[in-house]
Scaffold this motif. Sequence first.
Motif: not given
Length: 430
Positions: A29-38, A59-61, A305-308
């Motif tokens: 699974y992808l690690p979740v690391q939102p950017s500062a702007s998000s 949910m990020p791209d 993944p977000r759209l689904a």
Amino acid sequence: MKATSPQATDASGSASWPPVVKPGEPGQYLPVQPSASSTVRGDGRDAAGSTEPTGLDAMPDVPATGGADLLAQLKALIAKYVILPSEEALDAATLWVAATHLQGSWQHAPRLAVVGPAKRCGKSRLLDVLTETVHQPVIMVNSTPAAVFRSITEEPPTLIVDEADTIFGTPKMAEKNEEMRGLLNAGHQRDRYVLRVVGNDHKPHAFHTFAMAAIAGIGDLPDTIMDRSIVIRMRRRADGERVCPYRTRRDQTVLNEIRAEIVLWTKPLADQAMHLEPKMPVEDRAADTWEPLVIIADLAGGPWPRLARKACARMVASEAQAEEENPSGARILADIRRIFFNRGDVESLSTDDLLFALNGDSEAPWAERGRGGLSPRGLGAMLRDYGISSGNVRVGEIQRKGYTRNKFADAWRRYCPAVHPLDPREGSES
């Protein structure tokens, strides 16, 4: 290999979206690391002070594969010929088409129920586009159940069923076609067979039923089929909504080309798809039905993944609120339009006033609906399919349950535009 599944969290530490598989890497699974702007603060604003979406919207791209672009191209082609009722419905139809090309990997074969309250809502046109893009389409026109299950092999085709209302439209029709309903129900899950005797020696033979199916018709399908379906509720096009006309000999080439590219993309992913178990935003049978679409989205990456998951959560929630009884066509809308017009196009009418007028029309069918005629509950059920609901309205100095005129404006334009036409600007902001 054990799957590692980090939990995505928002700024408050609570879960905000499900973990997303790494494209092409089952179990990782992808690690979740939102950017500062998000990064969302406790007051609902980001570091720059602007409001950010939360939950599935936040949910990020993820890194995109070639499949993400193919899905985007397919989505654009569907939208070129058909206007679907929402962006989520368009995303769901796109993912469903791609999922037909990996049917060997799925435990469940989701049905795509394309239903509408009246004729000319674009149902058949959507099936035209699906026929040219899905895996091995088998078009069912006046087909017998025996012919259908004999068309299904270990490598399932995709069943295309139009005008399902001629099969299930009335209780008598549904009873006559009970075997077809049973076949469509059984085929939702792998390893559900139809047992028949064949040959001169009458030897028992198990026929396959597992296959994805797109089923279109006026009004709802039988409840058991709807429960196994991704439901798209089509609407008639309003003035100003335009699509390209579809011509098979001219347009099928580009649709077949995108199908061929999807085949090349999905074929090497069959084993990976079979082993993925994404965390779903819904539960039980809805999760079983939507899982192939979410897996396709995770394998594609990018925004999918977000759209689904957004499409899944919102469309399942919408269906949970829908009434089980079938709509009665656009007649109810036309009759209500006449009532409002005859009352001087007042801003609102109470439910009692509407029912008194409807049940008092000797040439209308409403007085025959039950012992006392059409009831508030029955009226609400019919209008709910058009996105119209009752609320508190003021009649004189009294507040009562009723309907505001502006809630009908969009439906009147779509389904009965010739009945006392509205000002083009009216209801545009409702």
